[in-house]
Scaffold this motif. Structure first.
Motif, short mmCIF file in Angstrom:
data_model
loop_
_atom_site.label_atom_id
_atom_site.label_comp_id
_atom_site.label_asym_id
_atom_site.label_seq_id
_atom_site.Cartn_x
_atom_site.Cartn_y
_atom_site.Cartn_z
N ASP A 184 0.82 -1.21 0.00
CA ASP A 184 0.00 0.00 0.00
C ASP A 184 0.85 1.26 0.00
O ASP A 184 0.32 2.37 -0.13
CB ASP A 184 -0.92 0.01 1.23
CG ASP A 184 -0.15 -0.05 2.54
OD1 ASP A 184 0.91 -0.73 2.58
OD2 ASP A 184 -0.60 0.56 3.54
N ARG A 185 2.17 1.10 0.12
CA ARG A 185 3.10 2.24 0.12
C ARG A 185 3.82 2.32 -1.22
O ARG A 185 4.07 1.30 -1.87
CB ARG A 185 4.13 2.09 1.24
CG ARG A 185 3.53 1.88 2.62
CD ARG A 185 2.89 3.13 3.17
NE ARG A 185 2.22 2.90 4.45
CZ ARG A 185 2.02 3.84 5.36
NH1 ARG A 185 2.42 5.08 5.14
NH2 ARG A 185 1.39 3.55 6.48
N SER A 186 4.17 3.52 -1.60
CA SER A 186 4.88 3.73 -2.86
C SER A 186 6.35 3.37 -2.72
O SER A 186 6.97 3.62 -1.68
CB SER A 186 4.76 5.19 -3.30
OG SER A 186 5.59 5.45 -4.41
N SER A 187 6.91 2.80 -3.78
CA SER A 187 8.35 2.55 -3.83
C SER A 187 9.08 3.57 -4.71
O SER A 187 10.28 3.43 -4.97
CB SER A 187 8.62 1.14 -4.37
OG SER A 187 8.17 1.02 -5.71
N GLU A 188 8.35 4.59 -5.16
CA GLU A 188 8.98 5.58 -6.03
C GLU A 188 9.97 6.43 -5.24
O GLU A 188 9.78 6.70 -4.05
CB GLU A 188 7.92 6.48 -6.68
CG GLU A 188 7.02 5.73 -7.65
CD GLU A 188 6.29 6.67 -8.60
OE1 GLU A 188 6.75 7.80 -8.81
OE2 GLU A 188 5.25 6.24 -9.14
N VAL A 189 11.02 6.86 -5.94
CA VAL A 189 12.04 7.70 -5.32
C VAL A 189 12.10 9.04 -6.06
O VAL A 189 11.75 9.14 -7.23
CB VAL A 189 13.42 7.01 -5.31
CG1 VAL A 189 13.36 5.73 -4.48
CG2 VAL A 189 13.92 6.71 -6.72
N GLN A 190 12.57 10.05 -5.34
CA GLN A 190 12.58 11.40 -5.89
C GLN A 190 13.94 11.83 -6.42
O GLN A 190 14.07 12.89 -7.05
CB GLN A 190 12.12 12.39 -4.81
CG GLN A 190 10.61 12.37 -4.56
CD GLN A 190 10.11 11.06 -3.98
OE1 GLN A 190 10.51 10.66 -2.88
NE2 GLN A 190 9.23 10.40 -4.70
N ALA A 191 14.97 11.01 -6.20
CA ALA A 191 16.31 11.36 -6.68
C ALA A 191 17.19 10.12 -6.66
O ALA A 191 16.97 9.21 -5.85
CB ALA A 191 16.93 12.46 -5.82
N VAL A 192 18.20 10.10 -7.56
CA VAL A 192 19.13 8.98 -7.65
C VAL A 192 20.56 9.51 -7.68
O VAL A 192 20.90 10.38 -8.49
CB VAL A 192 18.89 8.15 -8.93
CG1 VAL A 192 19.91 7.02 -9.03
CG2 VAL A 192 17.47 7.59 -8.96
N VAL A 193 21.39 8.96 -6.80
CA VAL A 193 22.84 9.20 -6.83
C VAL A 193 23.50 7.88 -7.22
O VAL A 193 23.42 6.89 -6.49
CB VAL A 193 23.38 9.67 -5.46
CG1 VAL A 193 24.90 9.87 -5.52
CG2 VAL A 193 22.67 10.95 -5.02
N ASP A 194 24.13 7.87 -8.39
CA ASP A 194 24.72 6.66 -8.96
C ASP A 194 26.23 6.87 -9.05
O ASP A 194 26.71 7.61 -9.91
CB ASP A 194 24.10 6.41 -10.34
CG ASP A 194 24.70 5.20 -11.06
OD1 ASP A 194 25.65 4.59 -10.54
OD2 ASP A 194 24.22 4.89 -12.17
#
Length: 385
Positions: free
Chosen positions: A234-244
């Protein structure tokens, strides 16, 4: 070489690589960590047992998949960073430390694996943005205790930092399982945001090496429910930023910039890359399977929901070709995603001190490089302080 010996070889190589990327000592219990005055964030000693695994180069005492040569990388569309100046310092901010938190217990090939995370949260009022750190380890190890110095530095800038274990080929897992684990951790942490004191709306992933690859996959599959497996759905797994940081992208081209012997090792059936795509015992290769190549490539998943990126890579990286970050950065920009590639001049693949240079990891822990990361996080997560 037998499959068992190949696995032992790969595990040994990844052990040393993961140890080389580990920083500081173990965290101190569950109480706030303070220092009377700012102190340098020390790196742990390099591993005494060198890795062993094929490739173009050798370390003292044994072979590793390290290239003899690396082609100059194209920097025309990138920002070149001279990683000079002071090292990061720790001890300015009190941190609450929470360790050994079980965030998921998936079953892989009939065996349950408890996946854990460690969490550092700055003291003080207000919910903190969250950064999920994904350690490297050659797709064979995932040591959440790794890289403590840099994690602590980021936490002291005002971020809750969770470092996670994920499934690897040593668990019989593939990259699909690893991506699912990252997303499970994000969902778990969102479900417990109030308990630990961070802002569930502001989440970034930050990975190094194999962890950089998984961070890229997590950021480019925002909204792709095929990777959402397990609890807290029921929770989102989306992220708002990526450091690679020095992560792979197109797994068929990880050794493109290297000498012929290293390319052959990386592309061989059963290599650490192919094992993480197809699973243990498979003789298939990413090079020979266009569908698998596309499915495992973050660039193939880019769409309008993909998170903003920064990609950082050393121009002397002999584990992951520097062109890997350029390939992904170009694909992100072509799709209209905000992405900036930073090339760290003279830097290798993290802290590779076991190759004989005790200062090999120093560029990555300079204020100049680390503040590039925290500046990006400040901009993308709405500021931490």
């Amino acid at each position: 070489m037998t499959m068992r010996n190949r696995l032992i070889t790969t595990v040994t190589a990844a052990c040393a690589l993961a140890a080389a990327l580990t920083a500081c000592s173990a965290e101190s219990g569950g109480t706030p960590a303070r220092a009377a005055s700012p102190t340098a964030c020390p790196r742990e000693a390099a591993p005494t047992a060198p890795p062993h695994g094929g490739g173009g180069g050798t370390a003292k005492g044994g072979a590793v998949p390290v290239a003899k040569t690396v082609k100059p990388t194209d920097t025309r569309t990138s920002t070149v960073v001279e990683a000079t100046g002071p090292q990061i310092r720790c001890g300015r901010t009190g941190l609450s430390s929470h360790q050994d938190i079980v965030y998921a217990a998936p079953v892989t090939r009939g065996r349950k694996t408890e996946l854990k995370l460690d969490l550092q949260v700055p003291e003080g009022a207000g919910a903190k943005p969250l950064v999920v750190y994904i350690p490297g380890g050659g797709f064979v190890l995932a040591d959440r205790k790794a890289n403590l110095a840099q994690r602590t530095y980021v936490a002291e800038q005002g971020y809750a930092v969770a470092s996670i274990t994920y499934r690897t080929s040593a668990d019989g897992a593939t990259y699909r399982d690893g991506v699912a684990d990252v997303k499970s951790a994000v969902r778990f942490l969102r479900a417990h945001a109030d308990q630990y004191g961070f802002d569930a709306a502001k989440v970034a992933v930050w990975g190094q090496s194999a962890g950089g690859y998984l961070a890229a996959m997590a950021g480019t599959t925002n909204g792709d429910r095929r990777f959402d497996i397990g609890d807290h759905l029921d929770r989102s797994s989306e992220v708002q930023a990526v450091v690679d940081e020095f992560g792979a992208s197109d797994l068929a081209r990880v050794a493109d910039d290297f000498d012929a012997a290293t390319r052959k090792t990386y592309n061989a059936p059963g290599s650490f890359i192919n094992a993480y795509v197809f699973g243990p015992g498979s003789r298939r290769t990413v090079v020979g399977d266009p569908a698998a190549r596309a499915a495992s490539d973050p660039a193939s998943h880019i769409d309008a929901r993909t998170a903003p990126f920064i990609l950082l890579q050393g121009d002397d990286d002999r584990i992951v070709s520097p062109s890997q970050s350029l390939i992904l950065a170009d694909a992100l920009k072509a799709a209209g995603t905000d992405a900036t590639r930073y090339v760290i001049k003279g830097a290798g693949h993290g802290d590779m001190a076991f190759l004989g240079d005790p200062d090999a990891g120093a560029p990555w822990s300079t204020r100049k490089v680390m503040d590039t990361i925290t500046g990006f996080l400040d901009a993308r997560l709405g500021g931490a302080r």
